[in-house]
Design a protein around this motif. Structure first.
Motif, PDB file in Angstrom:
ATOM      1  N   LEU A  11      54.935  49.521  27.675  1.00 32.44           N
ATOM      2  CA  LEU A  11      53.911  48.050  27.737  1.00 32.44           C
ATOM      3  C   LEU A  11      52.776  48.053  27.044  1.00 32.44           C
ATOM      4  CD1 LEU A  11      55.202  45.299  27.896  1.00 32.44           C
ATOM      5  CD2 LEU A  11      54.419  45.212  30.206  1.00 32.44           C
ATOM      6  N   VAL A  12      52.422  46.552  26.256  1.00 36.36           N
ATOM      7  CA  VAL A  12      51.009  46.992  25.757  1.00 36.36           C
ATOM      8  C   VAL A  12      50.708  45.438  25.504  1.00 36.36           C
ATOM      9  CG1 VAL A  12      51.475  47.461  23.702  1.00 36.36           C
ATOM     10  CG2 VAL A  12      49.625  47.576  24.146  1.00 36.36           C
ATOM     11  N   GLN A  13      49.727  45.404  26.049  1.00 35.44           N
ATOM     12  CA  GLN A  13      50.092  43.752  25.035  1.00 35.44           C
ATOM     13  C   GLN A  13      49.632  43.321  23.190  1.00 35.44           C
ATOM     14  OE1 GLN A  13      46.700  41.428  27.511  1.00 35.44           O
ATOM     15  NE2 GLN A  13      47.816  41.076  28.588  1.00 35.44           N
ATOM     16  N   ALA A  14      49.809  41.874  23.083  1.00 35.16           N
ATOM     17  CA  ALA A  14      49.436  41.779  22.076  1.00 35.16           C
ATOM     18  C   ALA A  14      48.100  42.230  21.773  1.00 35.16           C
ATOM     19  CB  ALA A  14      50.482  40.520  21.793  1.00 35.16           C
ATOM     20  N   GLY A  15      47.741  42.459  20.715  1.00 37.63           N
ATOM     21  CA  GLY A  15      46.118  43.165  20.076  1.00 37.63           C
ATOM     22  C   GLY A  15      45.592  44.055  20.792  1.00 37.63           C
ATOM     23  N   GLY A  16      46.855  44.965  20.890  1.00 35.45           N
ATOM     24  CA  GLY A  16      46.177  46.073  22.213  1.00 35.45           C
ATOM     25  C   GLY A  16      46.833  47.035  20.754  1.00 35.45           C
ATOM     26  N   SER A  17      46.573  48.420  21.545  1.00 36.50           N
ATOM     27  CA  SER A  17      46.145  50.312  21.201  1.00 36.50           C
ATOM     28  C   SER A  17      47.945  50.503  21.344  1.00 36.50           C
ATOM     29  CB  SER A  17      45.463  50.324  20.752  1.00 36.50           C
ATOM     30  OG  SER A  17      43.979  49.840  19.719  1.00 36.50           O
ATOM     31  N   LEU A  18      48.426  51.515  20.668  1.00 33.24           N
ATOM     32  CA  LEU A  18      48.913  52.858  21.739  1.00 33.24           C
ATOM     33  C   LEU A  18      48.962  54.287  20.989  1.00 33.24           C
ATOM     34  CD1 LEU A  18      52.388  51.030  22.878  1.00 33.24           C
ATOM     35  CD2 LEU A  18      50.525  52.356  24.017  1.00 33.24           C
ATOM     36  N   ARG A  19      49.402  55.070  20.844  1.00 36.84           N
ATOM     37  CA  ARG A  19      48.859  56.576  20.027  1.00 36.84           C
ATOM     38  C   ARG A  19      50.437  57.362  20.791  1.00 36.84           C
ATOM     39  NH1 ARG A  19      45.475  61.799  19.651  1.00 36.84           N
ATOM     40  NH2 ARG A  19      46.422  61.973  21.098  1.00 36.84           N
ATOM     41  N   LEU A  20      51.314  56.873  19.730  1.00 38.28           N
ATOM     42  CA  LEU A  20      52.672  57.842  19.614  1.00 38.28           C
ATOM     43  C   LEU A  20      52.022  59.659  19.637  1.00 38.28           C
ATOM     44  CD1 LEU A  20      55.333  55.770  18.696  1.00 38.28           C
ATOM     45  CD2 LEU A  20      54.229  55.506  21.049  1.00 38.28           C
ATOM     46  N   SER A  21      53.079  60.170  20.238  1.00 32.55           N
ATOM     47  CA  SER A  21      52.462  61.659  19.819  1.00 32.55           C
ATOM     48  C   SER A  21      54.466  62.018  19.615  1.00 32.55           C
ATOM     49  CB  SER A  21      52.603  62.389  20.937  1.00 32.55           C
ATOM     50  OG  SER A  21      51.286  61.967  21.210  1.00 32.55           O
ATOM     51  N   CYS A  22      54.588  63.580  19.021  1.00 33.17           N
ATOM     52  CA  CYS A  22      56.299  63.557  18.630  1.00 33.17           C
ATOM     53  C   CYS A  22      55.768  64.734  18.131  1.00 33.17           C
ATOM     54  CB  CYS A  22      56.628  63.278  17.260  1.00 33.17           C
ATOM     55  SG  CYS A  22      57.613  64.424  16.974  1.00 33.17           S
ATOM     56  N   ALA A  23      55.887  65.873  19.753  1.00 31.63           N
ATOM     57  CA  ALA A  23      55.506  67.260  19.087  1.00 31.63           C
ATOM     58  C   ALA A  23      56.971  68.162  19.182  1.00 31.63           C
ATOM     59  CB  ALA A  23      56.100  67.391  20.846  1.00 31.63           C
ATOM     60  N   ALA A  24      56.893  68.920  18.119  1.00 32.05           N
ATOM     61  CA  ALA A  24      57.159  69.964  17.467  1.00 32.05           C
ATOM     62  C   ALA A  24      58.336  71.139  17.924  1.00 32.05           C
ATOM     63  CB  ALA A  24      57.665  70.049  16.289  1.00 32.05           C
ATOM     64  N   SER A  25      59.369  72.236  18.068  1.00 34.30           N
ATOM     65  CA  SER A  25      59.422  73.252  18.208  1.00 34.30           C
ATOM     66  C   SER A  25      59.173  74.196  16.692  1.00 34.30           C
ATOM     67  CB  SER A  25      60.441  73.377  18.700  1.00 34.30           C
ATOM     68  OG  SER A  25      61.998  73.376  18.180  1.00 34.30           O
ATOM     69  N   GLY A  26      59.075  74.966  17.063  1.00 41.94           N
ATOM     70  CA  GLY A  26      59.462  76.393  16.249  1.00 41.94           C
ATOM     71  C   GLY A  26      57.770  76.747  15.360  1.00 41.94           C
ATOM     72  N   ARG A  27      58.216  77.304  14.187  1.00 35.01           N
ATOM     73  CA  ARG A  27      56.553  78.307  13.939  1.00 35.01           C
ATOM     74  C   ARG A  27      55.799  78.167  12.889  1.00 35.01           C
ATOM     75  NH1 ARG A  27      58.180  84.632  14.721  1.00 35.01           N
ATOM     76  NH2 ARG A  27      60.449  83.208  14.333  1.00 35.01           N
ATOM     77  N   THR A  28      56.723  77.599  12.161  1.00 35.57           N
ATOM     78  CA  THR A  28      56.228  76.671  10.837  1.00 35.57           C
ATOM     79  C   THR A  28      56.049  75.371  10.776  1.00 35.57           C
ATOM     80  OG1 THR A  28      58.690  76.070   9.724  1.00 35.57           O
ATOM     81  CG2 THR A  28      57.676  78.792   9.342  1.00 35.57           C
TER      82      THR A  28
END
Length: 129
Positions: A11-28
């Motif tokens: 939850l963030v207020q309007a005008g704010g910031s967020l950083r989403l991450s997506c971690a992947a499995s695998g070697r390539t």
């Protein structure tokens, strides 16, 4: 098989910031083009941003018009992770955000859902006014 796990929503207020991450499995991971999509309640899952596979410093990105200048997609192949930095967030950015992956040999970015083979479970982003 690639498994994707998103994190960083909240939850963030309007005008704010967020950083989403997506971690992947695998070697390539560097051979996969990645995308971020979002789905608001009662709506279709829509394209947000995409990034090409990468080699050295070569990488390409694409954005949906409403997030251009506010969101940045990036990737860290050493960490098998793709990020979505969102700034100047608006209430209309509220949605479940999904990352997606597809293996590719080219340098394209892919804005359509049906172009991806793997999906994460999603992370909720809520922007309050």
């Amino acid at each position: 098989q690639v498994q994707l796990v998103e994190s960083g929503g909240g939850l963030v207020q309007a005008g704010g910031s967020l950083r989403l991450s997506c971690a992947a499995s695998g070697r390539t991971f560097s051979s996969y083009a990645m995308g971020w999509f979002r789905q608001a309640p009662g709506k279709e899952r829509d394209f947000v941003a995409a990034i090409s596979r990468s080699a050295g410093s070569t990488v390409y990105a694409d954005y949906e018009d409403s997030v251009k200048g506010r969101f940045t997609i990036s990737r860290d192949n050493a960490k098998n992770t793709v990020y979505l930095q969102g700034n100047s967030l608006k209430p209309e950015d509220t949605a479940v955000y999904y990352c997606a992956a597809r293996k590719t040999t080219g340098w394209g970015t892919f804005p359509r859902k049906d172009e991806y083979d793997y999906w994460g479970q999603g992370t909720q982003v809520t922007v309050s006014s």
